[in-house]
Design a protein around this motif. Structure first.
Motif, PDB file in Angstrom:
ATOM      1  N   LEU A 174       5.167  -5.992  -1.208  1.00 26.72           N
ATOM      2  CA  LEU A 174       4.162  -7.058  -1.161  1.00 26.72           C
ATOM      3  C   LEU A 174       2.813  -6.501  -0.706  1.00 26.72           C
ATOM      4  O   LEU A 174       1.755  -6.889  -1.231  1.00 26.72           O
ATOM      5  CB  LEU A 174       4.622  -8.171  -0.222  1.00 26.72           C
ATOM      6  N   VAL A 175       2.829  -5.595   0.271  1.00 37.64           N
ATOM      7  CA  VAL A 175       1.591  -4.942   0.706  1.00 37.64           C
ATOM      8  C   VAL A 175       0.972  -4.162  -0.457  1.00 37.64           C
ATOM      9  O   VAL A 175      -0.236  -4.251  -0.743  1.00 37.64           O
ATOM     10  CB  VAL A 175       1.860  -4.012   1.896  1.00 37.64           C
ATOM     11  N   LEU A 176       1.802  -3.384  -1.147  1.00 46.18           N
ATOM     12  CA  LEU A 176       1.295  -2.559  -2.246  1.00 46.18           C
ATOM     13  C   LEU A 176       0.749  -3.424  -3.379  1.00 46.18           C
ATOM     14  O   LEU A 176      -0.279  -3.093  -3.987  1.00 46.18           O
ATOM     15  CB  LEU A 176       2.416  -1.652  -2.765  1.00 46.18           C
ATOM     16  N   ALA A 177       1.437  -4.539  -3.661  1.00 51.79           N
ATOM     17  CA  ALA A 177       0.952  -5.438  -4.710  1.00 51.79           C
ATOM     18  C   ALA A 177      -0.439  -5.961  -4.375  1.00 51.79           C
ATOM     19  O   ALA A 177      -1.330  -6.026  -5.241  1.00 51.79           O
ATOM     20  CB  ALA A 177       1.935  -6.600  -4.888  1.00 51.79           C
ATOM     21  N   ARG A 178      -0.647  -6.331  -3.108  1.00 53.24           N
ATOM     22  CA  ARG A 178      -1.971  -6.820  -2.706  1.00 53.24           C
ATOM     23  C   ARG A 178      -3.035  -5.743  -2.873  1.00 53.24           C
ATOM     24  O   ARG A 178      -4.155  -6.015  -3.312  1.00 53.24           O
ATOM     25  CB  ARG A 178      -1.932  -7.285  -1.251  1.00 53.24           C
ATOM     26  N   GLU A 179      -2.708  -4.507  -2.539  1.00 51.44           N
ATOM     27  CA  GLU A 179      -3.710  -3.439  -2.606  1.00 51.44           C
ATOM     28  C   GLU A 179      -3.996  -2.996  -4.035  1.00 51.44           C
ATOM     29  O   GLU A 179      -5.025  -2.387  -4.307  1.00 51.44           O
ATOM     30  CB  GLU A 179      -3.266  -2.247  -1.759  1.00 51.44           C
ATOM     31  N   LEU A 180      -3.080  -3.282  -4.978  1.00 48.42           N
ATOM     32  CA  LEU A 180      -3.334  -2.971  -6.388  1.00 48.42           C
ATOM     33  C   LEU A 180      -4.034  -4.118  -7.104  1.00 48.42           C
ATOM     34  O   LEU A 180      -4.589  -3.926  -8.195  1.00 48.42           O
ATOM     35  CB  LEU A 180      -2.015  -2.651  -7.093  1.00 48.42           C
ATOM     36  N   ALA A 181      -3.984  -5.298  -6.529  1.00 49.62           N
ATOM     37  CA  ALA A 181      -4.589  -6.477  -7.135  1.00 49.62           C
ATOM     38  C   ALA A 181      -6.108  -6.433  -6.994  1.00 49.62           C
ATOM     39  O   ALA A 181      -6.655  -5.592  -6.268  1.00 49.62           O
ATOM     40  CB  ALA A 181      -4.018  -7.735  -6.485  1.00 49.62           C
ATOM     41  N   PRO A 182      -6.830  -7.310  -7.678  1.00 55.46           N
ATOM     42  CA  PRO A 182      -8.297  -7.310  -7.581  1.00 55.46           C
ATOM     43  C   PRO A 182      -8.797  -7.343  -6.141  1.00 55.46           C
ATOM     44  O   PRO A 182      -8.360  -8.158  -5.329  1.00 55.46           O
ATOM     45  CB  PRO A 182      -8.686  -8.588  -8.331  1.00 55.46           C
ATOM     46  N   ARG A 189       8.491   1.230   9.612  1.00 52.22           N
ATOM     47  CA  ARG A 189       9.342   1.290   8.427  1.00 52.22           C
ATOM     48  C   ARG A 189       8.562   0.892   7.173  1.00 52.22           C
ATOM     49  O   ARG A 189       8.663   1.537   6.120  1.00 52.22           O
ATOM     50  CB  ARG A 189      10.563   0.386   8.618  1.00 52.22           C
ATOM     51  N   VAL A 190       7.768  -0.160   7.280  1.00 55.62           N
ATOM     52  CA  VAL A 190       6.936  -0.577   6.150  1.00 55.62           C
ATOM     53  C   VAL A 190       5.878   0.484   5.848  1.00 55.62           C
ATOM     54  O   VAL A 190       5.615   0.819   4.681  1.00 55.62           O
ATOM     55  CB  VAL A 190       6.287  -1.942   6.452  1.00 55.62           C
ATOM     56  N   HIS A 191       5.290   1.029   6.889  1.00 58.47           N
ATOM     57  CA  HIS A 191       4.298   2.096   6.725  1.00 58.47           C
ATOM     58  C   HIS A 191       4.891   3.288   5.965  1.00 58.47           C
ATOM     59  O   HIS A 191       4.247   3.853   5.057  1.00 58.47           O
ATOM     60  CB  HIS A 191       3.838   2.536   8.116  1.00 58.47           C
ATOM     61  N   THR A 192       6.103   3.649   6.309  1.00 60.98           N
ATOM     62  CA  THR A 192       6.772   4.766   5.636  1.00 60.98           C
ATOM     63  C   THR A 192       6.950   4.481   4.154  1.00 60.98           C
ATOM     64  O   THR A 192       6.678   5.331   3.293  1.00 60.98           O
ATOM     65  CB  THR A 192       8.133   5.028   6.297  1.00 60.98           C
ATOM     66  N   GLN A 193       7.405   3.274   3.834  1.00 62.86           N
ATOM     67  CA  GLN A 193       7.603   2.915   2.434  1.00 62.86           C
ATOM     68  C   GLN A 193       6.279   2.908   1.667  1.00 62.86           C
ATOM     69  O   GLN A 193       6.190   3.428   0.547  1.00 62.86           O
ATOM     70  CB  GLN A 193       8.252   1.526   2.362  1.00 62.86           C
ATOM     71  N   VAL A 194       5.250   2.328   2.265  1.00 57.51           N
ATOM     72  CA  VAL A 194       3.952   2.264   1.588  1.00 57.51           C
ATOM     73  C   VAL A 194       3.405   3.671   1.346  1.00 57.51           C
ATOM     74  O   VAL A 194       2.876   3.976   0.270  1.00 57.51           O
ATOM     75  CB  VAL A 194       2.961   1.415   2.403  1.00 57.51           C
ATOM     76  N   ALA A 195       3.541   4.546   2.330  1.00 59.30           N
ATOM     77  CA  ALA A 195       3.058   5.923   2.165  1.00 59.30           C
ATOM     78  C   ALA A 195       3.800   6.633   1.039  1.00 59.30           C
ATOM     79  O   ALA A 195       3.188   7.324   0.211  1.00 59.30           O
ATOM     80  CB  ALA A 195       3.224   6.683   3.480  1.00 59.30           C
ATOM     81  N   ALA A 196       5.136   6.468   0.981  1.00 56.92           N
ATOM     82  CA  ALA A 196       5.916   7.127  -0.062  1.00 56.92           C
ATOM     83  C   ALA A 196       5.593   6.566  -1.444  1.00 56.92           C
ATOM     84  O   ALA A 196       5.423   7.318  -2.418  1.00 56.92           O
ATOM     85  CB  ALA A 196       7.409   6.974   0.244  1.00 56.92           C
ATOM     86  N   LEU A 197       5.493   5.248  -1.562  1.00 62.63           N
ATOM     87  CA  LEU A 197       5.229   4.623  -2.853  1.00 62.63           C
ATOM     88  C   LEU A 197       3.818   4.946  -3.343  1.00 62.63           C
ATOM     89  O   LEU A 197       3.598   5.148  -4.550  1.00 62.63           O
ATOM     90  CB  LEU A 197       5.438   3.117  -2.748  1.00 62.63           C
TER      91      LEU A 197
END
Length: 609
Positions: free
Chosen positions: A221-229, A407-415
Motif C-alpha cells: 500500500l505504501v509503494l502503491a501510493r508512492e507510484l501514484a500521481p 518490517r514494512v521498511h524492509t519490504q519497501v526497500a527490497a521492492l
C-alpha cells in the motif's frame, strides 16, 4: 473451423525498453539508474557485465518529503532514571520510613527484559514513519479489506499527471471478497494490450498470500501510493509498468490465519489451481505477462526453527529466486545477478540484514531447509513462465505489531530495489526472455527433461540469535542446495501430451496458466508412450513404466504441444510421478488420462474458444 497442425507454437514479439533516471526514495540513498539503449530480439549476446547508459543520462534526485515523526516515548516521572548493565531502563523505588508499611503502589508496568531490550535495539524502527490505515499510531488491527479497497480506489481517482491508475477486480475469494490489483502505468491505457504496446517492462508485486503475514500488504500500500500521481516513485513509470496485488488472501487476513478459508495453502496451489484465488492470480499473470514477479511474505522468527535449534532467526529479509527443474537457465541467472545482488547491497546500505531463505527442515535429523523445488509455489511456477521470479520474506509473521515499522521498511526497500533493477536491466531482460522463449519452444521432441530432482548436499554456517542473550552465534547445519539440482529421474522430452476427452479440468487449468491446448477434431492415431503402474504409491512415490505403441486418439480429446514458450509448465503438470503434478493432486483421475506423444502428430485439430 478445423485446422491442421503438426508442431504449433506461439510467442509474442519481443519488446524493447528504455529507462529514465531512477529517483531517490525517502528510504535509501539516491541511486541513479542508467539509460538503456533499445535492444531488439536477437540471439542472446554474451552475458552483460553491466548495463550501458545512453548518452547524456544524468542521475535523478528529489528531496524526500517528511512522513511525520515517531511519537515520543513517555518518560518516567519522579525518581531519577538510570540504566543497568544491560541497558534496560530502571526507575528506583522511593525510600520509606522505617517501620512504616510501604504505600500502596499503582500496578507496575512490566519490566522490559534484557533480551527484549537487546532485540528492540537490534531491530530499531527506521528514521521515517510509514502511514497506512493499519500503521496508524495506537492502532491494534492491520488494514482491513474495506480500508484496503478504499485506499486503492482513492489512488485510482488521483488526477493531474500522465500516470494512469486503475483498480482491477480480477476475481473473488472463497467467501466472495473482491481480489483487487492496482495497475500503474504511463501507457495509453491500463489493459494488458496497452501495457504490452508501451514497450516498457511490467513488474507484478504480490502480497499476503498468507493471511498472518501483514507487513507485505502494508508495504505494498505504501509503494502503491508512492507510484501514484504525486508520489516519490512516480517518475519510474516513464520506464516500466507496475501491477500491485496487496492482498491475495483477504479471507485469511480477515481471520488472522495463514491459510485460505477452506484451510488450504494458496502458496501450494499455483500449478493445480484448485482455489479461486490461485486461478485468478494465474489469469492475471497470463494476461499481463510481467517480466519480473515478486511474491512478498513474512517468516516466523521462532516457530519450528526455535523448537528444533533453540535459536531465533536473524535476517531482516530472506529472499530466493525460482528453484525448480527445467527452469530456463538465463532467467535464474538474471534473478541472482541483476536482482538479488543489487537488493542485498541496497539493504546493507539501509542497515538491514539479509540472507538466502532458510528454515527448519522437516526430516527427523536436524537439517536446514533452503527452499522447495516443487512446481507448486508462486515462486517456482512463475519461474517456468520465462520471467524473473522472486520470493522475499521479512521477519515477523509471529510478532504481531512488534517491530512493524521496520518490517514494512524492509519490504519497501527490497521492492523498490526490484523496480530499480528492472529499469536498469530492461533491455537485457527482454533479450533473455526472447532467448528463453525460443529455447523452450525448440526443445520439443528432443533431448532430456528432468522429472524429479534433489538439491546438492552442502554444509551451511548460519548466524542465528541466542534466545537467552539476543547475541549472534553460528550454527553449522546440513542442507540441500536448491540452486544446484541433481536429476533423480529423467526422461526423453516428448513432442507433447495427449489428454483424454474427460480431462476438461486439467485443460481448463493449463489454459489459465497460459498454455496452448488443442482439441482433436477427427479421430486418428499417434506414436505414444503410455504410462503403466509398476508399483503402488502416488506422486514421487509412484512407480511407472512406459509402453510405446501406436495409440488410437478419439475426437474431442486434447493435445498439449511442447513446442510453445510455456512447454516446461506442461511437463511439471502432466508427468504423473511428481508431488505437484495433476495426477497426484487429483486434477487428473487416473494414469490412463494422459500419454506422451513421441512424434509430431498428423491430426486434425480445432481451435478452442
Amino acid at each position: 473451423m478445423p485446422i491442421r497442425s503438426t508442431h504449433p507454437h506461439s510467442a509474442r514479439a519481443a519488446r524493447t525498453a528504455s529507462g529514465l533516471p531512477v529517483l531517490a526514495t525517502r528510504l535509501l540513498p539516491p541511486l541513479a539508474a542508467l539509460l538503456l539503449a533499445a535492444c531488439s530480439s536477437t540471439p542472446l549476446p554474451p552475458w552483460p557485465a553491466q548495463s550501458s547508459g545512453a548518452p547524456g543520462a544524468q542521475p535523478g534526485r528529489v528531496v524526500p518529503r517528511p512522513l511525520g515523526s515517531q511519537p515520543a516515548m513517555p518518560q518516567p516521572q519522579g525518581a531519577p532514571v538510570t540504566q543497568d548493565e544491560d541497558g534496560v531502563t530502571v526507575t528506583p523505588l522511593g525510600a520509606t520510613d522505617a517501620g512504616q508499611p510501604p504505600p500502596v503502589a499503582e500496578p507496575a508496568t512490566p519490566r522490559v527484559s534484557a533480551v527484549q531490550a537487546a532485540l528492540d535495539a537490534r531491530y530499531a524502527d527506521p528514521s521515517v514513519r510509514y502511514e497506512t490505515p493499519g500503521l496508524a499510531a495506537g492502532r491494534r488491527a492491520f488494514t482491513t479489506n474495506a480500508e484496503l479497497g478504499q485506499w486503492l480506489r482513492q489512488l485510482a481517482g488521483a488526477r493531474g499527471s500522465a500516470t494512469h491508475v486503475q483498480v482491477l477486480d480480477f476475481g473473488r475469494s472463497q467467501r466472495g471478497t473482491p481480489l483487487q490489483a492496482l495497475v500503474l502505468t504511463r501507457a495509453a491505457g491500463t489493459d494488458a494490450a496497452a501495457l504490452d504496446a508501451s514497450q516498457r517492462p511490467t513488474v507484478l508485486l504480490l502480497g499476503q498470500q498468507h493471511g498472518d503475514e501483514p507487513a507485505s500488504a502494508e508495504a505494498l500500500l505504501v509503494l502503491a501510493r508512492e507510484l501514484a500521481p504525486g508520489g516519490l516513485l512516480e517518475p519510474m513509470l516513464d520506464a516500466l509498468n507496475v501491477v500491485i496485488v496487496p492482498r491475495a488472501n483477504p479471507d485469511g487476513a480477515e481471520a488472522g490465519q495463514r491459510l485460505l478459508a477452506d484451510g488450504s495453502d494458496l502458496n501450494r496451489d499455483h500449478l493445480a489451481l484448485r482455489s479461486p484465488e490461485a486461478q485468478a492470480l494465474a489469469r492475471l499473470v497470463r494476461n499481463y505477462r510481467p517480466i519480473a514477479i515478486v511474491d512478498a511474505h513474512e517468516y516466523a522468527v521462532a516457530g519450528p526453527f526455535f523448537e528444533q535449534f533453540d535459536a531465533l532467526l536473524r535476517p531482516d529479509l530472506m529472499y530466493a529466486h525460482a528453484t525448480v527443474p527445467n527452469q530456463p537457465e538465463f532467467m535464474a541467472r538474471a534473478a541472482r545477478e541483476w536482482y538479488e545482488q543489487p537488493m542485498a547491497r541496497a539493504l546493507g546500505t539501509a542497515g538491514l540484514t539479509q540472507d538466502w531463505y532458510h528454515a527448519a527442515g522437516h526430516s527427523a535429523v536436524p537439517r536446514l531447509d533452503l527452499g522447495g523445488i516443487e512446481a507448486d509455489s508462486a515462486r517456482n511456477v512463475n519461474g517456468l513462465k520465462n520471467a524473473v521470479s522472486l520470493m522475499i520474506a521479512s521477519r515477523g509473521s509471529d510478532l504481531d505489531r512488534q517491530h512493524l515499522q521496520r518490517r514494512v521498511h524492509t519490504q519497501v526497500a527490497a521492492l523498490t530495489s526490484v523496480l530499480r533493477s528492472t529499469i536498469a536491466r530492461a533491455g537485457d531482460l527482454e533479450s533473455v526472455r526472447s532467448y528463453d522463449v525460443r529455447e523452450a519452444a525448440s526443445q520439443a521432441c528432443r533431448g532430456q527433461m528432468t522429472v524429479r530432482a534433489q538439491g546438492t548436499p552442502l554444509q551451511r554456517e548460519l548466524l542465528v540469535l541466542d534466545p537467552a542473550s539476543a547475541q549472534e552465534r553460528p550454527l553449522h547445519l546440513q542442507a540441500d542446495s536448491p540452486q544446484q539440482l541433481r536429476p533423480l529421474l529423467s526422461r526423453a522430452r516428448p513432442c507433447g501430451y495427449w489428454l483424454a476427452p474427460h480431462a476438461g479440468a486439467a485443460v481448463e487449468r493449463l489454459r489459465m496458466l497460459g498454455l496452448q491446448v488443442l482439441r482433436v477434431a477427427e479421430a486418428g492415431a499417434v506414436l505414444a508412450d503410455q504410462y503403466e503402474p509398476s508399483g503402488p504409491g502416488r506422486g514421487s512415490q509412484l512407480q511407472v513404466t512406459l509402453r510405446r505403441n501406436l495409440m488410437d486418439v478419439p475426437a474431442s480429446s486434447y493435445y498439449v504441444p511442447l513446442g510453445q514458450p510455456l512447454g516446461n509448465l506442461a511437463v511439471a503438470a502432466l508427468e504423473p510421478d511428481t508431488d505437484a503434478g495433476y495426477l497426484s493432486l487429483g486434477v487428473l483421475n487416473q494414469l490412463s488420462d494422459t500419454a506422451r506423444i513421441m512424434g509430431n502428430p498428423s491430426l486434425i485439430f480445432e481451435e478452442m474458444d
